[in-house]
Motif scaffolding. Structure first.
Motif, short mmCIF file in Angstrom:
data_model
loop_
_atom_site.label_atom_id
_atom_site.label_comp_id
_atom_site.label_asym_id
_atom_site.label_seq_id
_atom_site.Cartn_x
_atom_site.Cartn_y
_atom_site.Cartn_z
N GLY A 1 51.63 32.21 49.36
CA GLY A 1 52.53 33.24 48.88
C GLY A 1 54.00 32.93 49.11
N LYS A 2 54.33 31.64 49.20
CA LYS A 2 55.74 31.24 49.41
C LYS A 2 56.60 31.66 48.23
CE LYS A 2 54.60 26.89 49.97
NZ LYS A 2 53.10 27.03 49.95
N SER A 3 56.19 31.29 47.03
CA SER A 3 56.95 31.66 45.83
C SER A 3 56.95 33.17 45.62
CB SER A 3 56.38 30.96 44.59
OG SER A 3 56.44 29.56 44.72
N SER A 4 55.83 33.81 45.92
CA SER A 4 55.73 35.27 45.76
C SER A 4 56.66 35.98 46.73
CB SER A 4 54.29 35.73 45.98
OG SER A 4 53.44 35.23 44.96
N PHE A 5 56.85 35.42 47.93
CA PHE A 5 57.76 36.05 48.89
C PHE A 5 59.20 35.98 48.36
CE2 PHE A 5 60.60 35.80 52.62
CZ PHE A 5 60.35 37.06 53.16
N ILE A 6 59.58 34.84 47.79
CA ILE A 6 60.92 34.70 47.20
C ILE A 6 61.10 35.75 46.10
CG2 ILE A 6 62.46 33.19 45.89
CD1 ILE A 6 61.11 30.81 47.30
N ASN A 7 60.10 35.88 45.24
CA ASN A 7 60.17 36.88 44.16
C ASN A 7 60.23 38.30 44.71
OD1 ASN A 7 60.08 34.95 42.12
ND2 ASN A 7 57.85 34.96 42.02
N SER A 8 59.51 38.55 45.80
CA SER A 8 59.50 39.88 46.40
C SER A 8 60.87 40.22 46.98
CB SER A 8 58.42 39.97 47.49
OG SER A 8 57.13 39.80 46.93
N VAL A 9 61.49 39.26 47.64
CA VAL A 9 62.84 39.46 48.17
C VAL A 9 63.81 39.77 47.04
CG1 VAL A 9 64.82 38.31 49.26
CG2 VAL A 9 62.55 38.08 50.26
N GLN A 10 63.71 38.98 45.97
CA GLN A 10 64.56 39.21 44.81
C GLN A 10 64.36 40.61 44.24
OE1 GLN A 10 66.80 37.09 43.51
NE2 GLN A 10 66.78 37.11 41.29
N SER A 11 63.10 41.04 44.16
CA SER A 11 62.79 42.36 43.61
C SER A 11 63.38 43.47 44.47
CB SER A 11 61.27 42.54 43.50
OG SER A 11 60.71 41.59 42.61
N VAL A 12 63.23 43.36 45.79
CA VAL A 12 63.75 44.38 46.70
C VAL A 12 65.26 44.49 46.58
CG1 VAL A 12 64.03 45.04 49.11
CG2 VAL A 12 61.82 44.18 48.31
N LEU A 13 65.95 43.35 46.56
CA LEU A 13 67.41 43.36 46.54
C LEU A 13 67.96 43.80 45.19
CD1 LEU A 13 68.26 40.14 48.59
CD2 LEU A 13 68.16 42.51 49.36
N HIS A 14 67.21 43.61 44.12
CA HIS A 14 67.67 44.03 42.80
C HIS A 14 67.16 45.41 42.41
CE1 HIS A 14 69.74 40.48 40.96
NE2 HIS A 14 69.18 39.90 42.01
N GLY A 15 66.22 45.95 43.20
CA GLY A 15 65.72 47.29 42.91
C GLY A 15 64.81 47.36 41.71
N ARG A 16 64.24 46.22 41.32
CA ARG A 16 63.29 46.19 40.20
C ARG A 16 62.44 44.94 40.32
NH1 ARG A 16 64.66 42.47 36.26
NH2 ARG A 16 66.81 41.69 36.28
N MET A 17 61.33 44.89 39.63
CA MET A 17 60.48 43.71 39.66
C MET A 17 61.21 42.51 39.06
SD MET A 17 57.78 44.31 41.22
CE MET A 17 56.80 45.68 41.81
N TYR B 1 54.82 41.44 46.49
CA TYR B 1 54.56 42.05 45.19
C TYR B 1 53.81 41.02 44.33
CZ TYR B 1 57.59 46.03 46.17
OH TYR B 1 58.12 47.18 46.70
N HIS B 2 52.65 41.42 43.83
CA HIS B 2 51.89 40.47 43.01
C HIS B 2 51.26 41.15 41.79
CE1 HIS B 2 48.26 41.99 45.16
NE2 HIS B 2 49.05 41.96 46.21
N ASN B 3 50.79 42.37 41.94
CA ASN B 3 50.21 43.04 40.76
C ASN B 3 50.79 44.43 40.55
OD1 ASN B 3 49.08 44.43 42.87
ND2 ASN B 3 46.94 43.93 42.37
N GLN B 4 51.82 44.79 41.35
CA GLN B 4 52.43 46.10 41.20
C GLN B 4 53.38 46.13 40.00
OE1 GLN B 4 52.30 44.25 43.96
NE2 GLN B 4 52.06 45.48 45.81
N ILE B 5 53.56 47.31 39.46
CA ILE B 5 54.49 47.51 38.36
C ILE B 5 55.82 48.06 38.88
CG2 ILE B 5 54.92 48.76 36.20
CD1 ILE B 5 51.90 48.79 35.74
#
Length: 276
Positions: free
Chosen positions: A39-55, A232-236
């Protein structure tokens, strides 16, 4: 470890958003490593999502293969505000550490800042110093400032001896360089039924604690440096409890990296003073 999950959610977010290194132009380089599919890449994407307030999807991820989806040494910047403004920390993603994954010698070079962005890893051959992607003279922003091992909770016990050996070798190299080390325990929602749909129980879960204790015993990373998260992996939509765990880990990653930068600068000044 026991705490209220959302108690400092807002303060963690503000810390990340307001963080500025002491030196102009300095950035915290965060190197993620671990098994394939951790989940290394998924963690990067999750951080990006949290900081941008959207997926948001910045790093490509694939959970359907036993082979590492990441083949190149890739640096990920997270945009902040305008198109030319970025947070003062970057993530580096590498191949998984499995049998046909990244050589430990290449991770050592990456820690020292010798691997340029875009280098394609060769599982059977380590990087040579005459490779065009070999950075002969790493700058302060090229070296790694914090090393983060990403492991999935659903497979963390037992970890294969070969994997433990690789993680320990990388830790020893990071320790010799003074680089702080942490771990992120992913997929906690997939391994612990009692916290599925209620992440507020994560620090009360004996199952998660046992996973953390086992991993700590295997590779030597202290318990207070291991952070359970759900990527975040399958959440909308975003979820505040998922955000809290990600922000808690990210805040401490940045703090550890910042401490290392400041300590290294102090030591460099001391050396210069003694030489003078």
């Amino acid at each position: 470890m026991l705490c209220s999950l959302n108690r400092d959610n807002q303060s963690a977010l503000q810390y990340v958003k307001n963080y500025k290194p002491h030196a102009e132009g300095q950035q915290v380089r965060i190197l993620l490593h671990g098994p394939v599919g951790a989940g290394k890449s998924s963690f990067i994407n999750s951080v990006q999502s949290v900081l941008h307030g959207r997926m948001y999807t910045l790093a490509l991820a694939d959970n359907t293969s036993d082979c590492s989806f990441t083949k190149k040494y890739t640096t990920y910047k997270i945009q902040k505000g305008g198109p030319d403004s970025f947070y003062p920390f970057v993530f580096n993603d590498i191949m998984g550490l499995d049998r046909n994954g990244v050589p430990v010698d290449d991770v050592r070079l990456a820690l020292q800042g010798h691997v340029k962005d875009g280098y394609r890893f060769n599982p059977v051959s380590k990087m040579s110093n005459d490779d065009p992607y070999f950075n002969q003279c790493p700058a302060a922003n090229d070296i790694v400032h914090v090393l983060v091992c990403v492991v999935p909770a659903d497979t963390v016990h037992p970890i294969k001896d070969e994997m433990v050996k690789k993680i320990r070798e990388i830790r020893e190299e990071a320790s010799s360089l003074g680089i702080p080390q942490m771990a992120i325990l992913t997929k906690i929602d997939m391994t612990c039924p009692e916290i599925q749909g209620n992440l507020k129980k994560v620090y009360l879960s004996r199952h998660v604690k046992k996973k953390m204790e086992q991993f700590s015993a295997d590779v030597g990373i202290p318990m207070n440096c291991i952070f359970p998260v759900e990527n975040y992996h399958n959440q909308i939509d975003l979820d505040s409890d998922v955000n809290s765990l990600i922000l808690s880990a990210l805040r401490d990653i940045i703090k550890y990296g910042d401490d290392f930068i400041n300590l290294k600068k102090s030591n460099d000044r001391l050396i210069c003073f003694n030489v003078a």
